[in-house]
Design an enzyme around this catalytic site. Structure first.
Site, PDB file in Angstrom:
ATOM      1  N   ASP A 202       0.827  -1.200   0.000  1.00  0.00           N
ATOM      2  CA  ASP A 202       0.000   0.000   0.000  1.00  0.00           C
ATOM      3  C   ASP A 202       0.870   1.262   0.000  1.00  0.00           C
ATOM      4  O   ASP A 202       1.824   1.352   0.774  1.00  0.00           O
ATOM      5  CB  ASP A 202      -0.860  -0.034   1.280  1.00  0.00           C
ATOM      6  CG  ASP A 202      -1.879   1.074   1.331  1.00  0.00           C
ATOM      7  OD1 ASP A 202      -2.847   1.008   0.570  1.00  0.00           O
ATOM      8  OD2 ASP A 202      -1.704   2.011   2.133  1.00  0.00           O
ATOM      9  N   GLU A 271       2.062  -0.250  -4.791  1.00  0.00           N
ATOM     10  CA  GLU A 271       1.106   0.780  -5.232  1.00  0.00           C
ATOM     11  C   GLU A 271       1.843   2.114  -5.282  1.00  0.00           C
ATOM     12  O   GLU A 271       2.387   2.573  -4.282  1.00  0.00           O
ATOM     13  CB  GLU A 271      -0.068   0.874  -4.254  1.00  0.00           C
ATOM     14  CG  GLU A 271      -1.123   1.850  -4.739  1.00  0.00           C
ATOM     15  CD  GLU A 271      -2.035   2.336  -3.608  1.00  0.00           C
ATOM     16  OE1 GLU A 271      -3.201   2.618  -3.894  1.00  0.00           O
ATOM     17  OE2 GLU A 271      -1.581   2.447  -2.450  1.00  0.00           O
TER      18      GLU A 271
HETATM   19  C1  BGC Z   1      -5.463   2.310  -0.154  1.00  0.00           C
HETATM   20  C2  BGC Z   1      -6.637   3.042   0.409  1.00  0.00           C
HETATM   21  C3  BGC Z   1      -6.234   3.565   1.772  1.00  0.00           C
HETATM   22  C4  BGC Z   1      -4.936   4.376   1.705  1.00  0.00           C
HETATM   23  C5  BGC Z   1      -4.357   4.607   3.043  1.00  0.00           C
HETATM   24  C6  BGC Z   1      -4.479   3.457  -0.351  1.00  0.00           C
HETATM   25  O1  BGC Z   1      -3.690   3.499  -1.341  1.00  0.00           O
HETATM   26  O2  BGC Z   1      -5.718   1.617  -1.337  1.00  0.00           O
HETATM   27  O3  BGC Z   1      -7.784   2.265   0.482  1.00  0.00           O
HETATM   28  O4  BGC Z   1      -7.256   4.378   2.277  1.00  0.00           O
HETATM   29  O5  BGC Z   1      -3.964   3.731   0.941  1.00  0.00           O
HETATM   30  O6  BGC Z   1      -3.820   3.436   3.549  1.00  0.00           O
END
Ligand code: BGC
Length: 538
Positions: A202, A271
């Site tokens: 993430d 990500e």
């Molecule tokens: C996740 C979200 C989340 C955020 C904070 C993002 O990139 O996909 O759902 O709210 O990170 O962790």
């Protein structure tokens, strides 16, 4: 490296958002046993791996993206034993398991934060990003939170501010502190030892912040694009040069890779959302010392045109080198693709064309639960809102609940078979009419198309690993070639709701048993119906 190690190139990863998948204990929230119950369904899709959104202990302020214990399952989702069973059963079906690791921040309920906020001298004092107020008592700089308001929260106990990129209950870890990096790697290894095949990381470019805490520069209006957040969000009014994507993070990516390399076949999908996302993606996946794959938001944006897709892919290809992208057109953070990009007409044809297109780009693909059913965004009223992001920005931005409503399994069961008692978000009426049971029985359904398409794609080396090159064609007709070992596949998609005609200069033949929709070929003159597509050998 074992022969296993390259499985992820060109793979399809199915994203399960467990809260909304299947509830087996009647609390209205999906759970791990629900995922186990539906494993046959996941297997029937023909995907290679499953990415499970967070199921760890959490106060659920951001529905699990705020972790209070990295090594345990939240009781609403089940137990560690349930998780072990899921891993064992998935593996026996040949489905790999990737789990979400939210490393840039924790919950404010995490024991590390409780300790860190005690004093300026405790052993974890530097584990989070603490800073003194300026001489007027203001935060140390102009950083703001994606989820609204400033990014600094005053802590009475320490008489200091702490930094949070997301909610104030999601304090950012301080990656400049070596103990944090070492500890995080141990948290990850805990799951590798339990048999996971890898991680979706993430917001991975958010780990480090600028140690000098410099102000972010102002961004003029014409430059503001929303990548997973609206362009009206004040966050879009800065260049995020200092609050994320710091040079030092690359070394941490290498430490993650060193860890992964000790577990054959395990991978990381980062990500990435930065000022120059595609360039960052290339950097983060370069060589064989960093992450294997990078996930980007370019096709999760509102913009939809053949030029946007072509320019995005070309821009990436120009820098990607040995790196590897992962594409997604839907996830738990953005409006569902059929609503975001579609016109509302011929939804099923549109959903099929978009899947075919996304699954044919060079890279790996993430498919978000419900996408295989052609789901539209669910209507959500203000009083039904759960997402703190939507609550903050309603009505300009309605939050992420509309793409997170539960899967409808059976038409005649209470709550469409999601749960026998309750449901944390409503099950959308339009999804019930289009539920799994109904689509299973219909050979022309989006669901059955997905199955057929993914099964066919598995045998097409050009689509799995071939190079990509775009071909000039009328606007709204997206045409590209994928080439591998002297074999070329020509792929064409009509992104519009009008038929298009195109004369192809090469000698083309339909690919045997390739899925197609509304394409006629008269000696190289192609007529492609609205949202039509086809695959040819050349
Ligand atoms: C996740 C979200 C989340 C955020 C904070 C993002 O990139 O996909 O759902 O709210 O990170 O962790």
């Amino acid at each position: 490296m074992g022969e296993n190690s390259q499985w992820w190139r060109g793979a399809v990863i199915y994203q399960v958002y467990p809260r909304s998948f299947c509830d087996t204990n009647g609390d209205g929230i999906g759970d791990i046993r629900g995922v186990i119950k539906k494993l046959d369904y996941i297997e029937s899709l023909g995907v290679d791996a499953l990415w499970l959104s967070p199921f760890f202990k959490s106060p659920m302020k951001d529905f699990g993206y705020d972790i209070s214990d990295y090594r345990d399952v939240d009781p609403i989702f089940g137990t560690l034993e349930d998780f072990d069973e899921l891993v064992a059963q998935s593996k026996s079906k040949g489905i790999r398991i990737m789990i979400d690791q939210v490393l840039s921040h924790t919950s404010d309920q995490h024991a590390w934060f409780t300790e860190s906020r005690q004093s300026k001298t405790n052993p974890k004092a530097d584990w989070y990003v603490w800073a003194d107020a300026d001489s007027d008592g203001n935060p140390p700089n102009n950083w703001i939170s994606i989820f609204g308001g400033g990014a600094w929260e005053w802590d009475e106990g320490r008489q200091q501010f702490y930094f949070h990129n997301f909610l104030r209950s999601q304090p950012d870890l301080n990656y400049h502190c070596p103990q944090v990096r070492a500890q995080i790697l141990e948290e990850m290894e805990f799951w590798l030892k339990r048999g996971v095949d890898g991680f979706r990381l993430d917001a991975i470019n958010f780990c480090y912040h600028d140690s000098q805490l410099r102000d972010n520069p102002f961004k003029p209006e014409k430059e503001r694009t929303g990548r997973g957040f609206s362009s009206d969000n004040p966050y879009a009014a800065q260049y995020h040069l200092y609050d994320n994507t710091q040079e030092e993070n690359l070394e941490f990516m290498e430490s993650i890779r060193e860890l992964l390399d000790r577990y054959d076949g395990s991978v990381a999908l980062g990500e990435i959302n930065s000022e120059t996302s595609l360039k960052t993606l290339a950097e983060y996946t370069q060589g064989n010392k960093r992450l294997q794959m990078g996930y980007n938001f370019e096709l999760l944006a509102d913009e939809f045109s053949s030029n946007h897709i072509k320019n995005t892919v070309n821009e990436l290809e120009a820098v990607i080198g040995e790196g590897w992208p992962c594409w997604a057109v839907s996830n738990h953070d953005v409006t569902r693709v059929v609503t975001r990009w579609g016109t509302g007409e011929h939804r099923n044809e549109f959903a099929k064309m978009i899947l075919a297109m996304a699954a044919s780009l060079r890279g790996t693909l993430c498919v978000y639960q419900g996408e295989e059913l052609g789901y539209t965004e669910s209507p959500i009223e203000q009083h039904q809102l759960q997402d703190p992001f939507g609550i903050e920005f309603w009505p300009e931005f309605k939050g992420r609940d509309g793409c997170r409503t539960p899967i409808a399994w059976n038409r005649d069961e209470p709550l469409a078979g999601f749960s026998d008692k309750a449901s944390w978000l409503p099950v959308a009426k339009c999804h019930i009419d289009n539920c799994v049971e109904v689509q299973d029985a219909n050979p022309d359904s989006v669901l059955n198309f997905y199955r057929t398409f993914l099964a066919w794609r598995k045998g097409e080396q050009t689509l799995l690993v071939g190079d990509i090159e775009f071909v000039d064609a009328p606007e709204q007709l997206l045409v590209f070639k994928r080439t591998h070992n002297a074999q070329t596949t020509l792929a064409i998609y009509n992104l519009s709701d009008q038929p298009l005609v195109w004369r192809c200069n090469s000698n083309i033949k339909p690919l045997p048993s390739s899925p197609s929709q509304g394409v006629e070929n008269l000696n190289g003159e192609l007529t492609v119906s609205k949202f039509g597509f086809g695959y040819f050998s050349i």
